[in-house]
Design a protein around this motif. Structure first.
Motif, PDB file in Angstrom:
ATOM      1  N   HIS A  66       0.799  -1.214  -0.016  1.00 14.80           N
ATOM      2  CA  HIS A  66      -0.071  -0.004  -0.004  1.00 14.80           C
ATOM      3  C   HIS A  66       1.013   1.330  -0.110  1.00 14.80           C
ATOM      4  CE1 HIS A  66      -3.960  -1.951   0.491  1.00 14.80           C
ATOM      5  NE2 HIS A  66      -3.125  -2.871   1.034  1.00 14.80           N
ATOM      6  N   VAL A  67       2.074   1.112   0.700  1.00 13.77           N
ATOM      7  CA  VAL A  67       2.930   2.496   0.553  1.00 13.77           C
ATOM      8  C   VAL A  67       3.416   2.520  -0.731  1.00 13.77           C
ATOM      9  CG1 VAL A  67       5.273   3.234   1.331  1.00 13.77           C
ATOM     10  CG2 VAL A  67       3.665   1.912   2.977  1.00 13.77           C
ATOM     11  N   SER A  68       3.910   1.372  -1.366  1.00 12.12           N
ATOM     12  CA  SER A  68       4.675   1.654  -2.645  1.00 12.12           C
ATOM     13  C   SER A  68       3.664   1.814  -3.932  1.00 12.12           C
ATOM     14  CB  SER A  68       5.176   0.248  -3.148  1.00 12.12           C
ATOM     15  OG  SER A  68       4.377  -0.835  -3.178  1.00 12.12           O
ATOM     16  N   ALA A  69       2.376   1.205  -3.631  1.00 11.57           N
ATOM     17  CA  ALA A  69       1.232   1.464  -4.964  1.00 11.57           C
ATOM     18  C   ALA A  69       0.820   2.829  -4.824  1.00 11.57           C
ATOM     19  CB  ALA A  69       0.153   0.471  -4.608  1.00 11.57           C
ATOM     20  N   ALA A  70       0.495   3.367  -3.572  1.00  8.59           N
ATOM     21  CA  ALA A  70       0.054   4.780  -3.163  1.00  8.59           C
ATOM     22  C   ALA A  70       1.066   5.746  -3.999  1.00  8.59           C
ATOM     23  CB  ALA A  70      -0.253   5.037  -1.769  1.00  8.59           C
ATOM     24  N   ILE A 130       2.495   9.120 -10.937  1.00  6.60           N
ATOM     25  CA  ILE A 130       2.271   8.945 -12.271  1.00  6.60           C
ATOM     26  C   ILE A 130       0.744   9.751 -12.608  1.00  6.60           C
ATOM     27  CG2 ILE A 130       3.427   7.001 -13.005  1.00  6.60           C
ATOM     28  CD1 ILE A 130       0.524   5.582 -12.974  1.00  6.60           C
ATOM     29  N   GLY A 131       0.057  10.230 -11.458  1.00 10.08           N
ATOM     30  CA  GLY A 131      -1.098  10.846 -11.380  1.00 10.08           C
ATOM     31  C   GLY A 131      -2.375  10.104 -11.254  1.00 10.08           C
ATOM     32  N   LEU A 132      -2.367   9.007 -10.930  1.00 13.32           N
ATOM     33  CA  LEU A 132      -3.555   8.325 -10.378  1.00 13.32           C
ATOM     34  C   LEU A 132      -3.929   8.859  -9.095  1.00 13.32           C
ATOM     35  CD1 LEU A 132      -2.966   4.666 -11.719  1.00 13.32           C
ATOM     36  CD2 LEU A 132      -5.051   6.007 -12.384  1.00 13.32           C
ATOM     37  N   ALA A 133      -5.223   8.266  -8.673  1.00 11.47           N
ATOM     38  CA  ALA A 133      -5.712   8.740  -7.323  1.00 11.47           C
ATOM     39  C   ALA A 133      -5.269   7.730  -6.283  1.00 11.47           C
ATOM     40  CB  ALA A 133      -7.127   8.929  -7.112  1.00 11.47           C
ATOM     41  N   ALA A 142      -4.839   0.082 -20.343  1.00  8.69           N
ATOM     42  CA  ALA A 142      -6.320   0.726 -20.745  1.00  8.69           C
ATOM     43  C   ALA A 142      -6.617   1.635 -19.835  1.00  8.69           C
ATOM     44  CB  ALA A 142      -7.550  -0.351 -20.717  1.00  8.69           C
ATOM     45  N   ARG A 143      -6.207   1.415 -18.523  1.00 10.86           N
ATOM     46  CA  ARG A 143      -6.627   2.570 -17.313  1.00 10.86           C
ATOM     47  C   ARG A 143      -5.557   3.874 -17.670  1.00 10.86           C
ATOM     48  NH1 ARG A 143      -7.348   6.279 -14.875  1.00 10.86           N
ATOM     49  NH2 ARG A 143      -8.143   6.260 -12.498  1.00 10.86           N
ATOM     50  N   LEU A 144      -4.288   3.460 -17.970  1.00 11.10           N
ATOM     51  CA  LEU A 144      -3.413   4.585 -18.268  1.00 11.10           C
ATOM     52  C   LEU A 144      -3.721   5.283 -19.649  1.00 11.10           C
ATOM     53  CD1 LEU A 144      -0.210   2.709 -16.768  1.00 11.10           C
ATOM     54  CD2 LEU A 144      -1.650   4.340 -15.602  1.00 11.10           C
ATOM     55  N   VAL A 145      -3.989   4.656 -20.533  1.00 10.41           N
ATOM     56  CA  VAL A 145      -4.550   5.390 -21.935  1.00 10.41           C
ATOM     57  C   VAL A 145      -5.457   6.267 -21.338  1.00 10.41           C
ATOM     58  CG1 VAL A 145      -5.426   4.970 -24.068  1.00 10.41           C
ATOM     59  CG2 VAL A 145      -3.762   3.430 -23.416  1.00 10.41           C
ATOM     60  N   GLU A 146      -6.530   5.813 -20.550  1.00 10.84           N
ATOM     61  CA  GLU A 146      -7.799   6.826 -20.276  1.00 10.84           C
ATOM     62  C   GLU A 146      -7.121   7.833 -19.471  1.00 10.84           C
ATOM     63  OE1 GLU A 146     -10.386   4.419 -18.215  1.00 10.84           O
ATOM     64  OE2 GLU A 146     -11.264   3.364 -19.790  1.00 10.84           O
ATOM     65  N   PRO A 193      -7.021  18.008 -12.805  1.00 10.41           N
ATOM     66  CA  PRO A 193      -6.556  19.339 -12.435  1.00 10.41           C
ATOM     67  C   PRO A 193      -5.320  18.952 -11.467  1.00 10.41           C
ATOM     68  CG  PRO A 193      -8.285  18.674 -11.160  1.00 10.41           C
ATOM     69  CD  PRO A 193      -8.510  17.545 -12.184  1.00 10.41           C
ATOM     70  N   GLY A 194      -4.490  19.898 -11.239  1.00  2.00           N
ATOM     71  CA  GLY A 194      -3.230  19.826 -10.435  1.00  2.00           C
ATOM     72  C   GLY A 194      -2.018  19.270 -10.951  1.00  2.00           C
ATOM     73  N   ASP A 195      -1.143  18.666 -10.182  1.00  4.22           N
ATOM     74  CA  ASP A 195       0.142  18.254 -10.590  1.00  4.22           C
ATOM     75  C   ASP A 195       0.163  16.796 -11.145  1.00  4.22           C
ATOM     76  OD1 ASP A 195       2.763  18.006 -10.935  1.00  4.22           O
ATOM     77  OD2 ASP A 195       3.379  17.744  -8.739  1.00  4.22           O
ATOM     78  N   ALA A 196       0.435  16.812 -12.464  1.00  7.88           N
ATOM     79  CA  ALA A 196       0.780  15.573 -13.388  1.00  7.88           C
ATOM     80  C   ALA A 196       2.061  15.708 -14.027  1.00  7.88           C
ATOM     81  CB  ALA A 196      -0.466  15.282 -14.137  1.00  7.88           C
TER      82      ALA A 196
END
Length: 274
Positions: free
Chosen positions: A12-16, A22-25, A62-66, A77-80
Motif C-alpha cells: 500500500h505504501v509503494s502502490a500509493a 504518475i497521476g492516479l488517485a 487501458a486505465r493508463l491510456v484513459e 487538475p493539479g500536478d501531473a
C-alpha cells in the motif's frame, strides 16, 4: 496482532506512491496492487507471463491510456508532471508520443513501483526476525540505522534476478570472449552475493560497508524509481521498528512466489506486540 508485511503494509505504501507519481488517485492503489500482482504471477512449472497476467497488463494499460486522454482533455487538475512531460516530449524525426506510447512508459513505472519494494521489505523483516541481535541493533536507533539496514535488504533480497543486454562491442569477461550483437544476462542477484565484493555475502549485516549494489541496475538502465524506493524503504524500516521493536514471523502462513524473473514473499505475516 498480525500484520502481512507485503499485502497489508508495504504494497500500500509503494502502490500509493506509484499512483501519486504518475497521476492516479490514491484511492486507486488497492486495485493497482491486485492488477500488478496478477501481472507478475507465474503458473507452476511454466515460465513467462500467464494468460491472466496478460489480461491484467491489458487492464492496467487501458486505465493508463484513459488517464493520458483525460489529462490532455484537461479533466485531471493539479500536478501531473510525469504525464505532462511525456505529452510535451518531441522526439527528433518523429514528433510527439501517442497516448498508447505514453501509457507504455507509465505501465513500467506503475508495475515496477508497486511490485518490487514490498518483496524486499517482507524478506528483510523475516531476516530481522531470525537475527534478534541485528534487529535489536537497528531498533536501538532506527532513525540513524534504517538506511544502511534497508540497503542490506536490497542487496540480499531485491526480487529481480537478471536483466538482459545486447552487446554493442566485442569484449571479454573472466576469460570468456563475447561478440557484438550477442545477448547476455546480467545476473544481478549473483553479483550482490559475490564473495569478491562482499565478505560473508550470504549473511545479513545491517551496517555492512558497501561500495556499490547493482540491484537497481547500472549504466543506462538504472531504476528510475530508485530514490523513491530508498525513501519508502527507510521510512518503513524506521517507523515499524519504532513501533514494534519485537516481532516474529509466521512463514507457514506466508507465500513465496518463484518465477524466471522476480522472486520474493508475496505474503508474510508478522506477529507484533501492541
Amino acid at each position: 496482532g498480525v500484520l502481512d508485511m507485503n499485502g497489508e503494509f508495504a504494497s500500500h505504501v509503494s502502490a500509493a506512491a506509484a499512483c501519486h507519481t504518475i497521476g492516479l488517485a490514491a484511492a486507486d492503489a488497492a486495485e493497482v496492487i491486485t492488477l500488478v500482482n496478477r501481472s507478475v504471477a507465474r503458473a507452476p512449472g511454466r515460465s513467462g507471463i500467464t494468460e491472466d497476467g496478460w489480461a491484467a497488463i491489458g487492464a492496467i494499460n487501458a486505465r493508463l491510456v484513459e488517464l493520458v486522454q483525460a489529462r490532455r482533455a484537461g479533466a485531471i487538475p493539479g500536478d501531473a508532471r510525469m504525464i505532462d512531460g511525456l505529452i510535451g516530449l518531441r522526439l527528433p524525426g518523429r514528433g510527439a508520443l501517442s497516448d498508447q506510447e505514453i501509457a507504455l512508459q507509465l505501465v513500467s513505472i506503475l508495475i515496477g513501483g508497486t511490485e518490487s519494494l514490498p518483496k524486499v521489505i517482507a524478506a528483510g523483516f523475516r531476516e530481522l526476525a531470525h537475527n534478534p541481535a541485528q534487529r535489536a541493533a537497528v531498533a536501538a536507533d532506527p532513525v540513524a540505522r534504517a538506511t544502511p539496514a534497508f540497503e542490506e535488504m536490497v542487496r540480499l533480497f531485491a526480487p529481480a534476478q537478471w536483466f538482459g543486454r545486447t552487446l554493442k562491442a566485442d569484449g571479454e569477461v573472466c576469460g570468456t570472449q563475447m561478440r557484438a550483437g550477442e545477448r547476455v544476462l546480467l545476473l544481478t542477484a549473483s553479483a550482490n552475493r559475490d564473495a569478491r565484493e562482499f565478505a560473508d555475502p550470504d549473511v545479513f549485516r545491517w551496517d555492512r560497508p558497501m561500495r556499490r549494489v547493482v540491484a537497481f541496475g547500472m549504466g543506462p538502465h538504472l531504476c528510475i524509481g530508485m530514490h523513491i524506493a530508498r525513501l519508502e524503504g527507510r521510512l518503513i524500516v524506521e517507523e515499524t521498528l519504532k513501533r514494534f521493536p519485537d516481532f516474529s514471523v509466521d512463514e507457514a502462513a506466508g507465500h513465496y512466489a518463484t518465477s524466471e524473473f522476480q522472486i520474493g514473499w508475496m505474503r508474510l505475516p508478522i506477529m507484533v506486540k501492541v
